[in-house]
Design an enzyme around this catalytic site. Sequence first.
Site, short mmCIF file in Angstrom:
data_model
loop_
_atom_site.label_atom_id
_atom_site.label_comp_id
_atom_site.label_asym_id
_atom_site.label_seq_id
_atom_site.Cartn_x
_atom_site.Cartn_y
_atom_site.Cartn_z
N CYS A 1 54.56 37.78 44.14
CA CYS A 1 53.94 36.46 44.38
C CYS A 1 54.82 35.53 45.20
O CYS A 1 54.33 34.55 45.76
CB CYS A 1 53.58 35.79 43.06
SG CYS A 1 52.56 36.82 42.02
N HIS B 1 52.71 28.37 43.90
CA HIS B 1 52.00 29.62 43.68
C HIS B 1 50.91 29.37 42.63
O HIS B 1 51.15 28.70 41.63
CB HIS B 1 52.99 30.69 43.20
CG HIS B 1 52.30 31.93 42.71
ND1 HIS B 1 51.32 32.55 43.46
CD2 HIS B 1 52.42 32.65 41.56
CE1 HIS B 1 50.89 33.60 42.78
NE2 HIS B 1 51.52 33.68 41.64
N ASN C 1 44.80 34.28 40.73
CA ASN C 1 46.14 34.56 41.26
C ASN C 1 46.03 35.63 42.34
O ASN C 1 45.72 36.78 42.05
CB ASN C 1 47.03 35.02 40.11
CG ASN C 1 48.45 35.34 40.54
OD1 ASN C 1 48.75 35.45 41.72
ND2 ASN C 1 49.33 35.51 39.56
O1 UT7 Z 1 51.91 35.52 39.51
C1 UT7 Z 1 52.96 36.05 38.75
C2 UT7 Z 1 53.28 35.21 37.65
N1 UT7 Z 1 52.30 35.37 36.58
C3 UT7 Z 1 52.14 34.37 35.77
O2 UT7 Z 1 52.70 33.34 36.03
C4 UT7 Z 1 51.31 34.55 34.52
C5 UT7 Z 1 52.02 33.84 33.40
N2 UT7 Z 1 51.35 33.91 32.13
C6 UT7 Z 1 50.20 33.26 31.85
O3 UT7 Z 1 49.62 32.65 32.73
C7 UT7 Z 1 49.70 33.25 30.44
O4 UT7 Z 1 50.70 33.75 29.58
C8 UT7 Z 1 48.40 34.04 30.22
C9 UT7 Z 1 47.26 33.32 30.88
C10 UT7 Z 1 48.55 35.43 30.80
C11 UT7 Z 1 48.08 34.16 28.73
O5 UT7 Z 1 48.00 32.88 28.14
P1 UT7 Z 1 48.79 32.55 26.79
O6 UT7 Z 1 48.43 31.19 26.41
O7 UT7 Z 1 50.23 32.87 27.00
O8 UT7 Z 1 48.10 33.55 25.79
P2 UT7 Z 1 48.73 34.73 24.92
O9 UT7 Z 1 49.12 35.85 25.80
O10 UT7 Z 1 49.73 34.17 23.99
O11 UT7 Z 1 47.47 35.14 24.08
C12 UT7 Z 1 46.87 34.29 23.11
C13 UT7 Z 1 45.73 35.02 22.44
C14 UT7 Z 1 46.10 36.42 21.97
O12 UT7 Z 1 45.43 36.66 20.76
P3 UT7 Z 1 46.23 36.58 19.37
O13 UT7 Z 1 47.33 37.58 19.48
O14 UT7 Z 1 46.71 35.16 19.30
O15 UT7 Z 1 45.17 36.92 18.38
C15 UT7 Z 1 45.53 37.30 23.05
O16 UT7 Z 1 45.18 38.58 22.57
O17 UT7 Z 1 44.68 35.18 23.38
C16 UT7 Z 1 44.29 36.55 23.43
N3 UT7 Z 1 43.85 36.85 24.78
C17 UT7 Z 1 42.60 36.63 25.21
N4 UT7 Z 1 41.51 36.14 24.59
C18 UT7 Z 1 40.40 36.03 25.30
C19 UT7 Z 1 44.58 37.34 25.82
N5 UT7 Z 1 43.81 37.45 26.92
C20 UT7 Z 1 42.58 37.01 26.56
C21 UT7 Z 1 41.37 36.88 27.25
N6 UT7 Z 1 40.31 36.39 26.59
N7 UT7 Z 1 41.23 37.19 28.54
#
Ligand code: UT7
Length: 330
Positions: free
Chosen positions: A116, A257, A287
């Site tokens: 990225c 980004h 993204n």
């Molecule tokens: O371009 C390169 C750089 N990339 C980035 O910058 C991405 C950086 N990361 C992020 O943007 C975020 O971490 C995400 C958007 C990927 C995830 O958001 P988060 O607030 O960190 O969520 P999480 O991974 O902590 O997940 C929270 C909950 C989980 O459930 P439990 O374990 O709390 O029961 C996940 O399983 O949300 C669940 N979850 C979803 N639920 C519905 C994860 N993906 C999804 C989804 N829909 N698509």
Amino acid sequence: MSTCSTVILGTGSYAPERVLGNAELARMVETSDEWIRSRTGISERRLAATDENASDMGVIAAQRALAEAGLQPADIDLLIVATCTPDMPMPACACFIQHKLGLNTRTACFDLNAACSGFVYALDTACAMLTSGRYQKALVIGVEKLSSVIDWQDRTTCVLFGDGAGAAIVGKVDEVGRGLLGTRLGAFGEGTDLLYISHGGSRSPTTAESIAARDHCIRMKGKEVFKLAVRAMDEAARDILEQCHIRPDQISLVIPHQANLRIIEAISEYLELPMDRFVVNVDRYGNTSAASIPIALDEARRSGRIKTGDVTLLVAFGAGLTYGSALIRW
Ligand code: UT7
């Protein structure tokens, strides 16, 4: 001491026609429009057609940039394509683009993979090569067909990414203090296990088993990447401002980004710059990795958000984990 500056002479971008909205994704995996929008800010993303290659998207963005710069393909003697989804592992996507665009065979052509952060890395590389005096006009493209490496059964990644391309023509002017004022590039190589495609490289070539396990697709530890992204982008932004003796309030526009609206909001808070000074289009494209900054830059220029004399900050973060910032005076 250099007596010339490297400046952006034109930009262009391209987004494929097919729109994939959150509601449609919610019919493919267990997710919801509400979750995706509240956690990422994304409403929809674009997907390239099956027969639409990264090089095809790059060519359209490049043609638009050339037209805006008032230049012909024959004027270009350096082409750098930032991508982690080239048409093929070999040869370089740049060579496909060179041929399709009708660039001179005396054009230096290569790909650059900084994920990225790729466009910021490529811009810095192009400017350094122009400043060397050995090249006159560079075409810098950021392009991705991430849909080709997405696991459409993995809800933690498939909701995030999209396809697209952005391009910039870079040249020189006999004047100092304009154009690219400085850059700050770096990487946290210890984070290679946070965002990766494990198979299809020389360490683990593709096998029938790896395909069945979808190991040719992107995997990400989102939470860890999120924290590092905010820290690295904040530091990269502060470093370049200090290096160029510019205060945050002198920045007219930040082009970050586009990975997650919450990351952009955190940077806005850390730099104490209001969100209206940030370009945000993650809602429409998701993204698009190396394409994200050049698409946002092109949209900002075409909508009149950048004026002569303005200072713009580009800041990126991605797999590697690479990061980069650049300051441009228009
Ligand atoms: O371009 C390169 C750089 N990339 C980035 O910058 C991405 C950086 N990361 C992020 O943007 C975020 O971490 C995400 C958007 C990927 C995830 O958001 P988060 O607030 O960190 O969520 P999480 O991974 O902590 O997940 C929270 C909950 C989980 O459930 P439990 O374990 O709390 O029961 C996940 O399983 O949300 C669940 N979850 C979803 N639920 C519905 C994860 N993906 C999804 C989804 N829909 N698509």
